[in-house]
Scaffold this active site. Structure first.
Site, PDB file in Angstrom:
ATOM      1  CD  GLU A 209      -3.027  -1.129   0.432  1.00 13.18           C
ATOM      2  OE1 GLU A 209      -3.323  -0.028  -0.057  1.00 13.18           O
ATOM      3  OE2 GLU A 209      -3.663  -2.174   0.192  1.00 13.18           O
ATOM      4  CB  CYS A 243      -1.718   7.383   1.340  1.00 11.35           C
ATOM      5  SG  CYS A 243      -3.283   6.635   1.808  1.00 11.35           S
TER       6      CYS A 243
END
Ligand code: NAD
Length: 455
Positions: A209, A243
């Protein structure tokens, strides 16, 4: 370390973690202790990132609990074998898949949502029937301490092992001396590549991720007020250390001034005219990140914000214009409260800017028009996307969350987490009461039948 890893392996191989009752019990115990630790988590998240209790609830504790409740509700159903149809040549067999636990998994988390990004994958690991090693980020030490207490109070360390320390020091020997059955890593692309190499050496499957530059495109028919509010919120929440925060905005040249006006209105509505004095505005995690971010401020014209205070790790919500695409701020993932506004004349020009950093983790388009919506969704290969929204796709556990290519591999949340932390094993079960000879050699004279059954 080797002995601790052996203990995890032995515990997994004992089969203790595999029953539905065991998994459910651990998830329920985890829920109870997290709820009891709410105050300690608030204090820690404030100390590390100046998160308010409300913010910490919505983006960390509540986010985790929502996913946990969903998993508790569906676990039994997810663990059931899934029957599929059987092909002609195998009739009367039964065909099904079962979700098999992976074994001993490693979960590595970053500092920006230090609780949620370690504990949400843990839900999947427990639900999948695994043992786990948890590695929090060393850069959110207060939260790491509380999480350590939660884990150590709940689980023996031959089931869930909590490992604190500097990633670059403790993880390489862990990976070279042991073999995990899966590594689940959340963090920067640079470190993701290092983790991927260690995993490749031992053929360990990974979920990565990662980060990247998530663009937002404003189309000429967009509702600018709504777009500005929906973009400013995630861009400046947690000081943009998210993110999937919109990294920069592409706007048609004639709408630039209007969009900036709306963004300023949104920022001031959220944090007042002086964000430094706002109790709702966070801080940059550390001096290294503060220095990196403030170095971008000279790469364009500051049309709003620009104030900073090193001692308080403060950077004002800032809007930059006149940034060139070869500036450092347009090459790095910004990961902070600085928002470049890039103008475009044609779709192709805007697309060219996005393609300089392919496969963003998320992509946002603002339009009321289905043709533009479809153009942008099909022309920007990204991990996830929102139309007329930004970042909110992460909140729906029925949408798998993850990147693609440069922004990561694999996904999680909800059922996707359960799938990530289990192996889908295909099983064919054939009765013995019938065993026709056409299935065995010699095949001479049987070709016509095989062609009908297989073709
Ligand atoms: P990071 O890569 O520096 O650190 C992440 C983890 O890796 C930490 O636990 C750290 O200890 C460990 N680590 C660091 N160096 C290592 C090494 N050499 N070997 C092994 N492990 C090492 O990331 P960060 O700065 O903590 O987080 C910011 C990045 O994470 C941003 O790029 C952001 O986009 C990304 N991120 C992605 C997601 C997502 O869901 N895709 C979520 C949050 C953050």
């Amino acid at each position: 370390m080797k002995t601790q890893m052996d203990a995890l392996r032995q515990y997994f191989q004992s089969g203790a973690t595999q029953s539905y009752a065991f998994r459910l019990l651990q998830l329920e115990r985890l829920k109870k202790v997290v709820l009891e630790s709410e105050k300690a988590l608030y204090e820690a998240l404030y100390a590390d990132l100046k998160k308010t209790d409300e913010d910490a609830w919505a983006t960390e504790i509540g986010f985790f609990l929502s996913e946990l409740n969903d998993t508790i509700k569906h676990l039994k159903e997810w663990m059931q074998p899934k029957y599929v149809s059987t092909n002609l040549v195998n009739i009367p067999s039964a065909s099904y898949t079962i979700q098999e636990p992976l074994g001993v998994v490693c979960i590595i988390a970053p500092w920006n949502y230090p609780f949620q990004l370690l504990f949400t994958p843990l839900i999947g690991a427990i639900a999948g029937g695994n043992c786990a090693v948890l590695k929090p980020s060393e850069f959110a030490p207060a939260t790491a301490k509380v999480m350590g207490k939660i884990i150590d109070s709940l689980f023996p360390n031959n089931y869930i092992l909590y490992l604190e320390g500097e990633g670059a020091t403790i993880l390489p020997p862990l990976f070279t001396e042991n073999r995990f059955d899966h590594i689940f890593y959340t963090g920067s692309t640079a470190v993701g590549k290092i983790i991927y190499k260690y995993a490749a050496e031992k053929l360990v499957p990974v979920t990565l991720e990662l980060g990247g530059k998530s663009p937002a495109v404003i189309c000429s028919d967009a509702n600018l007020r709504v777009a500005a509010r929906r973009l400013a919120n995630p861009k400046f929440s947690n000081c943009g250390q998210m993110c999937i925060a919109p990294d920069y905005i592409l706007v048609p040249t004639h709408l630039k001034d209007k969009l900036i006006q709306e963004l300023i209105l949104a920022i001031q509505a959220f944090y007042g005219a002086d964000a430094e004095a706002s109790e709702h505005y966070g801080k940059i995690i550390n001096d290294k990140q503060w220095l990196r971010l403030t170095s971008y401020l000279s790469e364009g014209e500051i049309v709003y914000g620009g104030k900073s205070n090193r001692e308080k790790l403060f950077i004002e919500p800032t809007i930059l214009t006149g940034v060139t695409t070869d500036a450092k701020i347009m090459q790095d993932e910004i990961f902070g409260p600085i928002l470049p506004i890039i103008t475009y004349a044609t779709k192709e020009e805007a697309l060219g800017v996005i393609q300089k950093n392919p496969n963003p983790l998320a992509f946002y388009v603002f339009t009321e028009n289905k043709v533009d919506e479809s153009y942008w969704l099909t022309h920007v290969p990204s991990g996830g996307a929102c139309v007329n929204n930004a970042t909110m796709h992460i909140t729906n556990h029925d949408l798998p969350f993850g990147g693609r290519g440069f922004s990561g591999t694999g996904g999680y949340h909800g059922k996707a987490s359960f799938d990530t932390f289990t192996h889908t094993k295909s099983v064919l079960k054939t009765p013995t009461w019938i065993d026709p000879s056409f299935k065995y050699p010699p095949y001479k004279g049987k070709a016509w039948l095989l062609k009908r059954l297989i073709g």
